[in-house]
Design an enzyme around this catalytic site. Structure first.
Site, PDB file in Angstrom:
ATOM      1  N   GLU A 123      94.968  -7.519 -62.327  1.00 36.54           N
ATOM      2  CA  GLU A 123      94.175  -8.681 -62.781  1.00 36.54           C
ATOM      3  C   GLU A 123      92.827  -8.719 -62.039  1.00 36.54           C
ATOM      4  O   GLU A 123      91.768  -8.904 -62.651  1.00 36.54           O
ATOM      5  CB  GLU A 123      95.006  -9.938 -62.498  1.00 36.54           C
ATOM      6  CG  GLU A 123      94.329 -11.270 -62.686  1.00 36.54           C
ATOM      7  CD  GLU A 123      95.260 -12.419 -62.239  1.00 36.54           C
ATOM      8  OE1 GLU A 123      96.412 -12.490 -62.699  1.00 36.54           O
ATOM      9  OE2 GLU A 123      94.827 -13.244 -61.406  1.00 36.54           O
ATOM     10  N   LYS A 131     104.937  -8.511 -59.695  1.00 31.84           N
ATOM     11  CA  LYS A 131     103.962  -9.591 -59.926  1.00 31.84           C
ATOM     12  C   LYS A 131     102.711  -9.394 -59.070  1.00 31.84           C
ATOM     13  O   LYS A 131     101.578  -9.634 -59.515  1.00 31.84           O
ATOM     14  CB  LYS A 131     104.590 -10.963 -59.645  1.00 31.84           C
ATOM     15  CG  LYS A 131     103.605 -12.143 -59.737  1.00 31.84           C
ATOM     16  CD  LYS A 131     103.025 -12.264 -61.130  1.00 31.84           C
ATOM     17  CE  LYS A 131     101.977 -13.310 -61.401  1.00 31.84           C
ATOM     18  NZ  LYS A 131     101.269 -14.050 -60.475  1.00 31.84           N
ATOM     19  N   SER A 137     103.853 -15.212 -64.421  1.00 32.02           N
ATOM     20  CA  SER A 137     102.419 -15.102 -64.715  1.00 32.02           C
ATOM     21  C   SER A 137     102.044 -15.795 -66.010  1.00 32.02           C
ATOM     22  O   SER A 137     102.812 -15.807 -66.972  1.00 32.02           O
ATOM     23  CB  SER A 137     102.005 -13.635 -64.823  1.00 32.02           C
ATOM     24  OG  SER A 137     100.632 -13.565 -65.168  1.00 32.02           O
ATOM     25  N   HIS A 160     100.715  -6.770 -60.674  1.00 31.79           N
ATOM     26  CA  HIS A 160     100.096  -7.405 -61.848  1.00 31.79           C
ATOM     27  C   HIS A 160      98.801  -8.095 -61.426  1.00 31.79           C
ATOM     28  O   HIS A 160      97.752  -7.953 -62.055  1.00 31.79           O
ATOM     29  CB  HIS A 160     101.078  -8.414 -62.465  1.00 31.79           C
ATOM     30  CG  HIS A 160     100.434  -9.402 -63.399  1.00 31.79           C
ATOM     31  ND1 HIS A 160      99.663 -10.467 -62.952  1.00 31.79           N
ATOM     32  CD2 HIS A 160     100.412  -9.482 -64.759  1.00 31.79           C
ATOM     33  CE1 HIS A 160      99.202 -11.141 -63.983  1.00 31.79           C
ATOM     34  NE2 HIS A 160      99.644 -10.572 -65.088  1.00 31.79           N
ATOM     35  N   ASN A 161      98.875  -8.837 -60.332  1.00 35.12           N
ATOM     36  CA  ASN A 161      97.679  -9.557 -59.875  1.00 35.12           C
ATOM     37  C   ASN A 161      96.599  -8.596 -59.385  1.00 35.12           C
ATOM     38  O   ASN A 161      95.416  -8.849 -59.573  1.00 35.12           O
ATOM     39  CB  ASN A 161      98.039 -10.544 -58.764  1.00 35.12           C
ATOM     40  CG  ASN A 161      98.652 -11.816 -59.321  1.00 35.12           C
ATOM     41  OD1 ASN A 161      99.237 -11.799 -60.394  1.00 35.12           O
ATOM     42  ND2 ASN A 161      98.524 -12.899 -58.599  1.00 35.12           N
TER      43      ASN A 161
END
Ligand code: 6PG
Length: 467
Positions: A192, A185, A131, A188-189
């Protein structure tokens, strides 16, 4: 694989070339190839002085065949079929002791399947979440690694060297086997998406409710970036809102069609949440908002038919800042709940404090809160819930009144705030011992004889509906 593996990278798009320059910059020799050879030639020129450590190849097959063993080949190609094809090709070209590293945004289910397939051929497979966008890839991304400890040991020095650093510590780690890195990940997105949506809802209220212009709002975000809201996304929002369009001389944001794209990671977060019997409502709201935004024609028709108007709002700047902070805490909390559920389901033993630590620099959701989140996971945390950790419970208690004011004003003024509102309802739900699903249970029993559990009594009870 040993520390001595020779590195190759396939896929010199924006992210691939930035990561390649980063690897070269850190003193590692690198072989590269791309689907189209011209891109490889252009990359060699772009590498300039770094090209002394670079070997270019005409194709993936050429690269794999001419690299000395053991080989570690990083794939930086779009998720889905391109990755699958590259892996299939490499399975025929590589030999035991070699490693394939998928560094794209891959669905972790694919990573789990590919790990079994590739490792069944005697090769090593690593699913690696990276990222930080182009800038991060070039100068130091946050890196989330999934694979065996042996596979990690083989790439650790290189990954640590190229990763972002927080107080000198690498923002990269081995998080678990097979799909663990890609799942972290993905979440995480998801966070986000939620954070971006909550920021844009706040902007919408300030702009269309308070009548502030983009530059003024941008200046507020710039100021907030100096305090508890300090984060990459708040920082870039401040810059974006103060930017001027070259053609019109007006706010840059005003020339952008309000239709958000999405490549899938937000949706995958939700799909997995539902599979795990969970819900990350702020992330759901953010994905929904992007989907609804893509229906521009429907919204244009809707404004004419339903007469959508936005009423004036009168709140303090501090209300918006506090509301955003509360909502951000909730979005992180929901993300970590998903990580916890997946960790249990897949036996990953994820280290949540460590995940928060490697998100402190390099990645898109880096923020001042993450240092506190890692500390909270290492300290007292009732029922493993971030919103119950003393430091966060206290912050929520002081900021929730502002979130209520913002959501209430939005509702009264007709401003859509799906992410802020769902964040509030989440925390309100968990701040109440008794909810309203007693009635759901009664209804289920009424129409389907589904039975309910009597308080302090047995399950499988039926109500007096048919007496
Ligand atoms: C990152 C970003 C990166 C990418 C997103 C954008 O962490 O560096 O998340 O992975 O910019 O995939 O996703 P959408 O196109 O779905 O917004």
């Amino acid at each position: 694989m040993t520390d001595m593996a020779h590195l190759g990278l396939y896929g010199l798009g924006t992210m691939g070339s930035a990561l390649s320059l980063n690897i070269l910059d850190n003193g590692f020799a690198l072989h590269v190839a791309n689907r189209t050879a011209e891109v490889t030639a252009d990359f060699a020129k772009e590498a300039g002085a770094l090209a002394t450590r670079l070997t270019t190849h005409a194709s993936l097959a050429d690269m794999a065949k001419s690299m000395p063993r053991p080989r570690a080949i990083i794939l930086m190609v779009p998720a889905g079929r391109p990755v699958e094809e590259a892996i299939d090709d490499l399975c025929d070209l590589l030999e035991p002791g070699d490693t394939i590293i998928d560094a794209g945004n891959t669905d972790f289910h694919d990573t789990r399947r590919r790990t079994a397939k590739v490792e069944g051929r005697g090769l090593t497979f690593i699913g690696m979440g990276v990222s930080g966008g182009e800038e991060g890839a070039r100068n130091g991304p946050s890196i989330m690694v999934g694979g065996t400890p042996e596979a990690w040991a083989g790439i650790r020095p290189m990954i640590h060297a190229i990763s972002a650093k927080f107080n000198g510590e690498p923002c990269a780690d081995h998080l678990g086997p097979d799909g663990a890195g890609h799942f972290v990940k993905t979440v995480h997105n998801g966070i986000e998406y939620a954070d971006m949506q909550m920021i844009s809802e706040t902007y919408g209220m300030m702009r269309y409710g308070q009548g502030m212009d983009p530059a003024m709002i941008g200046a507020r975000f710039e100021a907030w970036d100096q305090g508890v809201l300090k984060s990459y996304l708040v920082e870039i929002t401040g810059k974006v809102l103060q930017a001027v369009d070259r053609e019109t001389g007006g706010p840059a944001v005003d020339v952008i069609l309000d239709r958000a794209g999405q490549k899938g990671t937000g949706r995958w977060t939700l799909i997995e949440a539902l599979r795990l019997g969970q819900s990350a409502s702020s992330i759901e709201a953010a994905v929904a908002a992007r989907s609804w935004s893509s229906e521009k024609d429907t919204r244009v028709a809707g404004e004419a038919i339903l007469g959508g108007t936005r009423g004036a709002v009168s709140l303090d700047d501090q209300d918006y800042a506090d509301a955003l902070l509360a909502a951000r805490i909730i979005a992180y909390a929901q993300g970590f709940r998903l990580l916890a559920a997946a960790s249990e389901e897949y036996n990953w033993s994820l280290d949540f404090a460590r995940i928060a630590e490697i998100w402190r620099a390099g990645c898109i959701i880096r923020s001042a809160l993450l240092d506190d989140i890692s500390a909270a996971f290492r300290g007292e945390m009732p029922l493993g819930q971030l919103i119950f950790a003393p430091a966060f419970a206290d912050r929520l208690k002081t900021t929730l009144p502002a979130l209520r004011r913002v959501v209430a004003a939005a509702a009264l003024g007709g401003h859509p705030v799906p992410a802020l509102a769902s964040a509030l309802s989440f925390v309100d739900t968990f701040a109440m011992a008794r909810g309203t699903t007693d009635l759901i249970q009664a209804q289920r029993d009424f129409f389907g004889m589904h039975g309910f559990e009597r308080i302090g009594g047995a399950s499988g009870q039926h109500g007096p509906w048919w007496d």
